[in-house]
Motif scaffolding. Structure first.
Motif, PDB file in Angstrom:
ATOM      1  N   MET A 226      44.797  40.750  35.934  1.00 14.91           N
ATOM      2  CA  MET A 226      45.265  39.361  35.950  1.00 14.91           C
ATOM      3  C   MET A 226      46.588  39.210  35.189  1.00 14.91           C
ATOM      4  SD  MET A 226      41.566  37.597  35.218  1.00 14.91           S
ATOM      5  CE  MET A 226      42.324  36.179  34.447  1.00 14.91           C
ATOM      6  N   THR A 227      46.727  39.987  34.121  1.00 14.81           N
ATOM      7  CA  THR A 227      47.931  39.865  33.295  1.00 14.81           C
ATOM      8  C   THR A 227      49.131  40.592  33.904  1.00 14.81           C
ATOM      9  OG1 THR A 227      46.526  39.760  31.335  1.00 14.81           O
ATOM     10  CG2 THR A 227      48.866  40.235  30.974  1.00 14.81           C
ATOM     11  N   GLN A 228      48.908  41.783  34.434  1.00 14.04           N
ATOM     12  CA  GLN A 228      50.013  42.622  34.882  1.00 14.04           C
ATOM     13  C   GLN A 228      50.340  42.463  36.360  1.00 14.04           C
ATOM     14  OE1 GLN A 228      49.045  46.643  33.756  1.00 14.04           O
ATOM     15  NE2 GLN A 228      49.158  46.193  31.538  1.00 14.04           N
ATOM     16  N   ALA A 229      49.359  41.992  37.154  1.00 18.66           N
ATOM     17  CA  ALA A 229      49.604  41.922  38.605  1.00 18.66           C
ATOM     18  C   ALA A 229      50.597  40.821  38.923  1.00 18.66           C
ATOM     19  CB  ALA A 229      48.292  41.694  39.352  1.00 18.66           C
ATOM     20  N   LYS A 230      51.598  41.174  39.724  1.00 14.23           N
ATOM     21  CA  LYS A 230      52.577  40.195  40.173  1.00 14.23           C
ATOM     22  C   LYS A 230      52.280  39.702  41.580  1.00 14.23           C
ATOM     23  CE  LYS A 230      56.239  42.268  37.363  1.00 14.23           C
ATOM     24  NZ  LYS A 230      57.604  42.869  37.364  1.00 14.23           N
ATOM     25  N   ASP A 231      51.491  40.500  42.284  1.00 14.33           N
ATOM     26  CA  ASP A 231      51.142  40.149  43.658  1.00 14.33           C
ATOM     27  C   ASP A 231      49.947  39.197  43.636  1.00 14.33           C
ATOM     28  OD1 ASP A 231      50.746  39.909  46.317  1.00 14.33           O
ATOM     29  OD2 ASP A 231      50.549  42.063  46.733  1.00 14.33           O
ATOM     30  N   GLU A 232      50.064  38.089  44.365  1.00  8.45           N
ATOM     31  CA  GLU A 232      48.975  37.102  44.424  1.00  8.45           C
ATOM     32  C   GLU A 232      47.718  37.681  45.022  1.00  8.45           C
ATOM     33  OE1 GLU A 232      47.627  33.172  43.646  1.00  8.45           O
ATOM     34  OE2 GLU A 232      49.465  34.226  43.087  1.00  8.45           O
ATOM     35  N   SER A 233      47.869  38.617  45.963  1.00  4.49           N
ATOM     36  CA  SER A 233      46.699  39.217  46.618  1.00  4.49           C
ATOM     37  C   SER A 233      45.884  40.077  45.669  1.00  4.49           C
ATOM     38  CB  SER A 233      47.149  40.058  47.822  1.00  4.49           C
ATOM     39  OG  SER A 233      48.011  41.117  47.402  1.00  4.49           O
ATOM     40  N   VAL A 234      46.474  40.494  44.551  1.00  2.93           N
ATOM     41  CA  VAL A 234      45.758  41.280  43.543  1.00  2.93           C
ATOM     42  C   VAL A 234      45.228  40.393  42.436  1.00  2.93           C
ATOM     43  CG1 VAL A 234      45.964  43.138  41.840  1.00  2.93           C
ATOM     44  CG2 VAL A 234      47.100  43.338  44.060  1.00  2.93           C
ATOM     45  N   ARG A 235      46.009  39.424  42.012  1.00  2.00           N
ATOM     46  CA  ARG A 235      45.625  38.579  40.887  1.00  2.00           C
ATOM     47  C   ARG A 235      44.442  37.675  41.207  1.00  2.00           C
ATOM     48  NH1 ARG A 235      47.215  33.680  39.339  1.00  2.00           N
ATOM     49  NH2 ARG A 235      48.858  33.632  40.921  1.00  2.00           N
ATOM     50  N   VAL A 236      44.412  37.108  42.430  1.00  2.00           N
ATOM     51  CA  VAL A 236      43.301  36.218  42.793  1.00  2.00           C
ATOM     52  C   VAL A 236      41.971  36.960  42.822  1.00  2.00           C
ATOM     53  CG1 VAL A 236      42.373  34.735  44.597  1.00  2.00           C
ATOM     54  CG2 VAL A 236      44.800  34.595  44.006  1.00  2.00           C
ATOM     55  N   PRO A 237      41.850  38.126  43.499  1.00  2.00           N
ATOM     56  CA  PRO A 237      40.575  38.871  43.423  1.00  2.00           C
ATOM     57  C   PRO A 237      40.222  39.270  41.996  1.00  2.00           C
ATOM     58  CG  PRO A 237      41.914  39.678  45.227  1.00  2.00           C
ATOM     59  CD  PRO A 237      42.787  38.752  44.439  1.00  2.00           C
ATOM     60  N   ALA A 238      41.248  39.596  41.171  1.00  2.00           N
ATOM     61  CA  ALA A 238      40.964  39.962  39.776  1.00  2.00           C
ATOM     62  C   ALA A 238      40.364  38.786  39.017  1.00  2.00           C
ATOM     63  CB  ALA A 238      42.248  40.442  39.104  1.00  2.00           C
ATOM     64  N   GLU A 239      40.881  37.599  39.275  1.00  2.00           N
ATOM     65  CA  GLU A 239      40.299  36.412  38.630  1.00  2.00           C
ATOM     66  C   GLU A 239      38.852  36.195  39.058  1.00  2.00           C
ATOM     67  OE1 GLU A 239      42.892  33.272  39.670  1.00  2.00           O
ATOM     68  OE2 GLU A 239      44.459  33.798  38.187  1.00  2.00           O
ATOM     69  N   ARG A 240      38.566  36.415  40.343  1.00  2.00           N
ATOM     70  CA  ARG A 240      37.181  36.270  40.820  1.00  2.00           C
ATOM     71  C   ARG A 240      36.280  37.312  40.168  1.00  2.00           C
ATOM     72  NH1 ARG A 240      36.951  36.138  47.185  1.00  2.00           N
ATOM     73  NH2 ARG A 240      34.747  35.837  46.597  1.00  2.00           N
TER      74      ARG A 240
END
Length: 420
Positions: A226-240
């Motif tokens: 969540m902190t390092q990902a710049k791509d939305e497709s990675v950050r959203v699944p990480a938040e879930r």
């Protein structure tokens, strides 16, 4: 327990009833016997005297009567005895009790009078003895019933108190009668339950501890993404992933608390309004993108003695499920007295789920406006542990209403709990 439901009282009443029936039965037999004796001693005596004296008097022969008896015929009959009908009678003349036999033969009317019969005094003494015996037997029956009741009920009460207080060793185990059999059966069954509960507690604790490590790793990895990902497709699944792992960790915390079963009376009180407000704000993002209004009315505050995490889990699960399954309308949380109410305008609960919720325990499908998966199952179990009740009702206009009621004073399996 009402006094009328007391086994000790029932035993005493049974003995008294038995005493009353027995004394009345024997009194009736004795009364019949006394009356029979009266007929034999008095009536038959007067009849025999009349049969002897009447012919002699008619024949002009002297009639010498025994002491206390007199024979009168025709005009010699005293004025007070002339109007009595034929037969044996008990009458009183000038304060004196008399037994009189009135009869008639070919020579006219006659009477035989017994002046000195003591049978009435004897009869009074006999009936007085019956009365004394009656009340004495009732007193004896009551004392005997009380003695038997104490011998039967006191050991049972001692055994019940020992079971209720969770004494390790039950009394009466050495007795060879039915109470000893009952005590040994209780001891065996209690031992089995204690072993089962201990195994369940240890298993829950062990599994919860084992799950903490991988969940911590998952949450840490998701937080890094969540902190390092710049791509939305990675950050959203990480938040879930992070959110799901965090919910699982909270569930484990609740399971650990239930497994440890802390003494509620020893815990500091917690304010339910703070918990309701915190949980409502926590799940507000779930309705931020929907036409749903989330309201928390916690003005009528109260406190309970319980782990804060358990209260938050029970209330939070109801709020979360209401927000999750309500697509439009309202989700409202309010406090009334010692009641927490969570209502929503969702689709409501299916009939099968509602029937399952009415059962004492068990899992139910995870569908419906209030959610009926592990969250609701935990909420029910937490309510049972805290001495509260969780009830469901249909909301007027559609939706569901869940009420969590905390009694002012409640006794729980692990000890007493006091509400402020």
């Amino acid at each position: 327990m009402r006094p009328s439901d007391s086994l000790r009282r029932r035993i005493v009443v049974a003995f008294l009833a038995f005493g009353v029936v027995c004394t009345l039965f024997f009194t009736a037999i004795a009364a019949v016997g006394v009356e029979g004796i009266e007929v034999h001693l008095v009536d038959n005596r007067l009849t025999d005297v009349a049969a002897w004296a009447a012919p002699r008097h008619t024949a002009g022969m002297p009639v010498d009567m025994p002491a206390g008896l007199s024979f009168h015929r025709a005009d010699a009959i005293p004025q007070s005895l002339r109007d009595i009908p034929p037969g044996v009678h008990e009458i009183e003349v000038d304060g004196i009790g008399l037994h009189v036999l009135a009869g008639q033969d070919s020579a006219g009317r006659y009477v035989v009078v017994d002046h000195e019969s003591d049978y009435e005094k004897v009869e009074l003494i006999i009936y007085s003895a019956f009365a004394i015996t009656f009340f004495g037997f009732l007193l004896f029956a009551a004392l005997l019933g009380g003695f038997v009741a104490r011998r039967v009920v006191n050991p049972m009460t001692t055994l019940a108190d020992a079971v209720a207080s969770r004494t390790t060793t039950l009394p009466l185990l050495d007795r060879r009668d039915e109470l000893g059999t009952l005590a040994r059966a209780f001891d065996g069954h209690t031992g089995e339950l204690r072993g089962f509960l201990d195994r369940e507690r240890f298993f829950t604790g062990d599994v919860s501890h084992e799950l903490r490590s991988p969940l911590t790793v998952i949450m840490g990895a998701a937080e890094i993404l969540m902190t390092q990902a710049k791509d939305e497709s990675v950050r959203v699944p990480a938040e879930r992933i992070y959110r799901a792992a965090n919910e699982a960790a909270e569930c484990i915390t609740v399971l650990l608390l239930l497994a440890r079963a802390p003494e509620l009376a020893e815990l500091p009180p917690v304010q339910v309004s703070d918990i309701a407000i915190t949980e409502a704000e926590r799940y507000r993002p779930m309705v931020s993108g929907k036409p749903v209004e989330l309201i928390c009315d916690a003005a009528d505050d109260f406190s309970i003695r319980a782990p804060r995490e358990l209260c938050a889990a029970a209330i939070g699960n109801l709020i979360r499920n209401a927000c999750q399954y309500t697509e439009e309308g309202l989700v409202k949380i309010r406090l009334e007295g010692h009641i927490v109410i969570v209502e929503d305008t969702g689709p409501g609960l299916p009939a099968a789920v509602r029937a399952t919720l009415e059962q004492p325990a068990g899992r139910v499908p995870s569908t419906g406006s209030a959610g009926t998966g592990l969250g609701l199952a935990l909420a029910r179990r937490i309510c049972e542990y805290l001495g509260a009740t969780l009830a469901h009702a249909d909301r007027v206009g559609g939706g569901s209403v869940f009420t969590m009621t905390f009694p002012p004073v409640s006794r729980q399996p692990n000890g007493a709990m006091t509400r402020s």
